[in-house]
Design a protein around this motif. Structure first.
Motif, PDB file in Angstrom:
ATOM      1  N   SER A   1       0.691  -1.180  -0.219  1.00  0.00           N
ATOM      2  CA  SER A   1       0.081   0.073   0.019  1.00  0.00           C
ATOM      3  C   SER A   1       0.711   1.498   0.097  1.00  0.00           C
ATOM      4  O   SER A   1       0.533   2.339  -0.514  1.00  0.00           O
ATOM      5  CB  SER A   1      -1.016   0.151   1.185  1.00  0.00           C
ATOM      6  OG  SER A   1      -0.317  -0.540   2.520  1.00  0.00           O
ATOM      7  N   LEU A   2       2.255   1.259   0.829  1.00  0.00           N
ATOM      8  CA  LEU A   2       2.877   2.506   0.619  1.00  0.00           C
ATOM      9  C   LEU A   2       4.071   1.616   0.168  1.00  0.00           C
ATOM     10  O   LEU A   2       4.766   0.683   0.568  1.00  0.00           O
ATOM     11  CB  LEU A   2       3.142   2.897   2.065  1.00  0.00           C
ATOM     12  CG  LEU A   2       2.201   3.847   2.731  1.00  0.00           C
ATOM     13  CD1 LEU A   2       2.659   3.906   4.205  1.00  0.00           C
ATOM     14  CD2 LEU A   2       1.873   5.077   2.172  1.00  0.00           C
TER      15      LEU A   2
ATOM     16  N   ARG B   1       1.761  -1.449  -6.585  1.00  0.00           N
ATOM     17  CA  ARG B   1       1.007  -0.443  -5.407  1.00  0.00           C
ATOM     18  C   ARG B   1      -0.595  -0.674  -5.585  1.00  0.00           C
ATOM     19  O   ARG B   1      -1.193  -0.548  -6.487  1.00  0.00           O
ATOM     20  CB  ARG B   1       1.273   0.904  -5.690  1.00  0.00           C
ATOM     21  CG  ARG B   1       2.623   1.422  -5.422  1.00  0.00           C
ATOM     22  CD  ARG B   1       2.868   1.835  -4.072  1.00  0.00           C
ATOM     23  NE  ARG B   1       1.893   3.008  -3.563  1.00  0.00           N
ATOM     24  CZ  ARG B   1       2.085   4.021  -3.374  1.00  0.00           C
ATOM     25  NH1 ARG B   1       3.643   4.545  -3.705  1.00  0.00           N
ATOM     26  NH2 ARG B   1       1.243   4.900  -2.905  1.00  0.00           N
ATOM     27  N   LYS B   2      -1.143  -1.310  -4.492  1.00  0.00           N
ATOM     28  CA  LYS B   2      -2.712  -1.710  -4.701  1.00  0.00           C
ATOM     29  C   LYS B   2      -3.480  -0.449  -4.466  1.00  0.00           C
ATOM     30  O   LYS B   2      -4.602  -0.438  -4.650  1.00  0.00           O
ATOM     31  CB  LYS B   2      -3.033  -2.850  -3.553  1.00  0.00           C
ATOM     32  CG  LYS B   2      -2.871  -2.406  -2.130  1.00  0.00           C
ATOM     33  CD  LYS B   2      -2.924  -3.708  -1.164  1.00  0.00           C
ATOM     34  CE  LYS B   2      -2.689  -3.771   0.129  1.00  0.00           C
ATOM     35  NZ  LYS B   2      -2.701  -5.001   0.842  1.00  0.00           N
ATOM     36  N   ASP B   3      -2.768   0.554  -4.259  1.00  0.00           N
ATOM     37  CA  ASP B   3      -3.468   2.151  -4.079  1.00  0.00           C
ATOM     38  C   ASP B   3      -3.456   2.744  -5.296  1.00  0.00           C
ATOM     39  O   ASP B   3      -4.090   4.063  -5.397  1.00  0.00           O
ATOM     40  CB  ASP B   3      -3.140   2.960  -2.990  1.00  0.00           C
ATOM     41  CG  ASP B   3      -1.627   3.125  -2.864  1.00  0.00           C
ATOM     42  OD1 ASP B   3      -0.942   2.557  -3.909  1.00  0.00           O
ATOM     43  OD2 ASP B   3      -1.266   4.138  -2.167  1.00  0.00           O
ATOM     44  N   ALA B   4      -2.703   2.272  -6.362  1.00  0.00           N
ATOM     45  CA  ALA B   4      -2.503   2.771  -7.632  1.00  0.00           C
ATOM     46  C   ALA B   4      -3.949   2.572  -8.558  1.00  0.00           C
ATOM     47  O   ALA B   4      -4.769   1.918  -7.993  1.00  0.00           O
ATOM     48  CB  ALA B   4      -1.559   2.277  -8.432  1.00  0.00           C
ATOM     49  N   PRO B   5      -4.153   3.710  -9.435  1.00  0.00           N
ATOM     50  CA  PRO B   5      -5.480   3.588 -10.220  1.00  0.00           C
ATOM     51  C   PRO B   5      -5.409   2.389 -10.754  1.00  0.00           C
ATOM     52  O   PRO B   5      -4.670   1.725 -11.246  1.00  0.00           O
ATOM     53  CB  PRO B   5      -5.313   4.772 -11.393  1.00  0.00           C
ATOM     54  CG  PRO B   5      -4.338   5.729 -10.593  1.00  0.00           C
ATOM     55  CD  PRO B   5      -3.471   4.810  -9.656  1.00  0.00           C
TER      56      PRO B   5
END
Lengths: 138, 373
Positions: free
Chosen positions: A85-86, A105-109
């Motif tokens: 995530s970070l 990064r799983k928080d990427a679009p």
């Protein structure tokens, strides 16, 4: 994305599993296995031998790096991509040292997650090599 | 009115003081006064002994006589400061002489204050109280700061992950990943996407500020061409820009010199400046991103068609929460943290960021970064 193989998705958070598995299906992946912690991941891997493993870094019970070591013990050639995530340099370096092929990064679009997956598949499964799980050429 | 009623009362009972004096009578007098106030007292009769006792008791304050046989008060203080650094308790010197030279020497040696003999108990207590309060407040402040960092770290995980799942699932739905949507369903899904996107951005920016403020910004530098980063950012901003019929073009007449930067961090700066340009320019604008290079630096500038920066608001521009009067032209959200983060990232790279209004309308943000050597 042209990938006929199977993917084992390991994350302790149900919503992440939901999101990534839907994304994988959207990208055309047919066989997806899920595990919610490291111990379960090793069990599922023993049984199913997925072609690609997407592995969360921060998990209770057994963290991502320990799970990665366990997977490599079962099959030194297994292809593992870390889910973070970070983007923590230290963790990524640790993962690479233990045999991870890439990180996402799983928080990427989602387009970016898709692109990173496609890149990994392109590099780790050479086009000349028979596509794992694909039908033999006519 | 009694003046002490104006100061907020801080409970200092049980705070520990190390009293150092070679004169037993003095030790007895001052020890008595301080014990009576509820302080915990430890005594030492020489500089050497003070250093030993300090290590064992770790007092909150040291009352240190200047004139002592063996190592004197100044030398004792210097040794304490050298050994314990930032964490060393405040030292108040006690001196029989009131010569200005002595006082200056005491401050030079690292003391925070001084008391002259013979003691006036009220003065002794007032000064000690002040320094113990300061010391306690500092201690509480650093604890609170650590708690804030922990809290923000928690946000990182507990808010970011679910938010990015919500955003991702909404994105996938609008891509018809679970079948086609009606017009109304699509509108709802897009609203969910927009709201989670702006929350995610806010959480990310707050975290960035916290990380940078806490001095935890670590740069993983590698040789990079700025044009590569700009190209990618333009591609990603394309969707938002297209919604406003805005075009982004890159102009590059350089030989693409290498700069030594953390790609992810500089990407964030480029993204932010391009997004701002789209955000504050009217629909149908042309935004130009120019790649620059000279002998020592390479960078880029973003030229927009926005309202420009009013002179009286310029000072707020790169500060935390420094939102200006200009409003986004497409109802976009703004946290007022973006440019502050850009400045901090650029400065951490020993680069510069500045802005000039362009003749006519709009402004130009210029970022310079040192070239790779």
């Amino acid at each position: 994305m042209n990938f006929g193989g199977s993917i084992l998705l390991v994350d302790d958070e149900a919503h992440i599993r939901k999101f990534i598995s839907l994304l994988l299906r959207h990208l055309g992946v047919k066989r997806i296995f899920e595990a919610k912690n490291g111990t379960e991941a090793l069990e599922v891997y023993q049984r199913e031998k997925a072609d690609l493993i997407l592995l969360d870094v921060n998990m209770p019970v057994m963290d991502g790096i320990d799970t990665l070591r366990g997977l490599k013990k079962i099959n030194p050639d297994c292809v593992v991509v870390m889910l973070t995530s970070l983007a923590n340099r230290q963790t990524i370096d640790d993962a690479v040292r233990n045999g991870a092929s890439n990180y996402i990064r799983k928080d990427a679009p989602f387009e970016e997650i898709g692109r990173a997956l496609a890149e990994t598949i392109d590099t780790c499964f050479e086009p000349d090599a028979p596509d794992p799980g694909a039908a033999p050429p006519p | 009115m009694d003046e002490s009623q104006n100061t907020p009362s801080i409970d200092l009972k049980g705070r520990s003081i190390l009293v150092v004096d070679d004169d037993r009578v003095n030790l007895k007098i001052i020890g008595g006064i301080l014990r009576h106030e509820g302080y915990e007292i430890t005594e030492a009769a020489s500089g050497e002994q003070a250093l030993e006792v300090y290590a064992e008791f770790r007092p909150n304050l040291v009352l240190l006589d200047v004139m002592m046989p063996g190592i004197d008060g100044f030398a004792t203080c210097r040794t304490l400061k050298k050994t314990y650094g930032e964490t060393c308790a405040p030292v108040i010197f006690v001196t029989a002489r009131s010569k200005a030279d002595d006082i200056v020497m005491g401050f030079d040696a690292g003391g925070v204050d001084y008391l002259t003999k013979p003691f006036r108990p009220k003065e002794v207590l007032a000064r000690i109280r002040t320094h113990l309060s300061n010391q306690l407040l500092l201690e509480q402040l650093s604890k609170a700061n650590a708690a804030k960092d922990r809290f923000l770290g928690m946000c990182a995980h507990d808010l970011r992950n679910p938010l990015s799942s919500i955003r991702g699932l909404a994105e996938l739905m609008s891509e018809n990943a679970i079948g086609s949507l009606t017009e109304e369903q699509r509108e709802i899904v897009n609203t969910i996407h927009g709201a989670s996107q702006s929350m995610l951005q806010l959480v990310n920016e707050l975290l960035d500020v916290a990380t940078i403020e806490a001095g935890h910004l670590k740069l993983a530098k590698e040789p990079t061409r700025i044009a590569d980063i700009v190209n990618r950012s333009i591609r990603l901003s394309g969707i938002e820009a297209a919604k406003k019929n805005t075009r982004i073009e890159m102009v590059n007449k350089t030989k693409n010199p290498m700069i030594d930067v953390d790609r992810n961090k500089i990407r964030q700066v480029v993204d932010n400046l391009i997004n701002n340009a789209v955000k504050y320019s009217p629909r149908g604008s042309l935004i130009t991103v120019k790649i620059n290079a000279d002998e020592t630096s390479s960078g880029f500038s973003v030229i927009d068609n926005g309202p420009g920066i009013p002179d009286n608001e310029r000072h707020k521009l790169f500060k935390d929460y420094g939102r200006l009067s200009a409003q986004p032209t497409g109802g976009e959200k703004s946290t007022g943290l973006g440019l502050a983060i850009c400045r901090k990232i650029v400065e951490a790279h020993r680069g510069t960021i500045s802005v000039e209004n362009t003749p006519g309308r709009g402004c130009e943000f210029v970022v310079r970064l040192p070239r790779f050597k």
